[in-house]
Scaffold this motif. Structure first.
Motif, short mmCIF file in Angstrom:
data_model
loop_
_atom_site.label_atom_id
_atom_site.label_comp_id
_atom_site.label_asym_id
_atom_site.label_seq_id
_atom_site.Cartn_x
_atom_site.Cartn_y
_atom_site.Cartn_z
N SER A 26 32.05 39.99 -17.54
CA SER A 26 31.84 38.55 -17.30
C SER A 26 32.52 37.68 -18.36
O SER A 26 32.69 36.48 -18.17
N ALA A 27 32.93 38.28 -19.48
CA ALA A 27 33.60 37.53 -20.56
C ALA A 27 35.11 37.72 -20.56
O ALA A 27 35.79 37.18 -21.43
N HIS A 28 35.63 38.50 -19.62
CA HIS A 28 37.08 38.71 -19.58
C HIS A 28 37.79 37.37 -19.41
O HIS A 28 37.35 36.51 -18.67
N GLY A 29 38.89 37.20 -20.15
CA GLY A 29 39.67 35.98 -20.03
C GLY A 29 40.17 35.47 -21.37
O GLY A 29 40.25 36.22 -22.35
N LEU A 30 40.51 34.19 -21.40
CA LEU A 30 41.16 33.56 -22.55
C LEU A 30 40.13 33.03 -23.55
O LEU A 30 39.18 32.34 -23.17
N TRP A 31 40.33 33.35 -24.83
CA TRP A 31 39.45 32.94 -25.92
C TRP A 31 40.27 32.67 -27.17
O TRP A 31 41.41 33.12 -27.28
N LEU A 32 39.65 31.97 -28.12
CA LEU A 32 40.20 31.87 -29.48
C LEU A 32 39.52 32.95 -30.30
O LEU A 32 38.30 33.11 -30.24
N ALA A 33 40.28 33.70 -31.07
CA ALA A 33 39.72 34.76 -31.90
C ALA A 33 39.51 34.26 -33.33
O ALA A 33 40.42 33.67 -33.92
N VAL A 34 38.31 34.47 -33.84
CA VAL A 34 38.00 34.15 -35.23
C VAL A 34 37.29 35.37 -35.82
O VAL A 34 36.66 36.14 -35.09
N PRO A 35 37.40 35.59 -37.13
CA PRO A 35 36.71 36.73 -37.72
C PRO A 35 35.20 36.61 -37.46
O PRO A 35 34.63 35.53 -37.58
N CYS A 36 34.59 37.70 -37.07
CA CYS A 36 33.14 37.70 -36.82
C CYS A 36 32.42 37.57 -38.15
O CYS A 36 32.63 38.37 -39.06
N GLY A 37 31.59 36.56 -38.27
CA GLY A 37 30.89 36.28 -39.52
C GLY A 37 29.45 36.72 -39.54
O GLY A 37 28.69 36.31 -40.41
N CYS A 38 29.05 37.56 -38.59
CA CYS A 38 27.66 38.00 -38.56
C CYS A 38 27.36 38.92 -39.75
O CYS A 38 28.28 39.43 -40.39
#
Length: 81
Positions: A26-38
């Protein structure tokens, strides 16, 4: 490192547009990638593990994206070149 070399290596830099094709259909598609800060990803980074994970941000701010996305689940968009 030159922009040409980064593009030739298909590296993902913070803020790059990427296509997500990972385990959440359901999340497939275009995104901006940022380092995961969790906290989990930050702890892995402190231990020196090289498995970089990304948080994905909707460029249109309409939905929240997946976190902890593996590099293997992303393809750098040609719009980032």
């Amino acid at each position: 490192m030159s922009d040409t070399l980064i593009r030739s290596l298909d590296l993902i830099e913070p803020g790059d547009l990427v296509i997500y094709h990972g385990s959440i259909p359901s999340a497939h598609g275009l995104w901006l990638a940022v380092p995961c800060g969790c906290g989990i990803c930050a702890q892995l980074d402190r231990f020196g593990l090289s498995d970089v994970r990304f948080a994905l941000v909707d460029p249109w701010e309409e939905r929240s994206g997946p976190h902890h996305a593996r590099r293997e689940s992303l393809t750098r968009s040609i719009a980032s070149t």
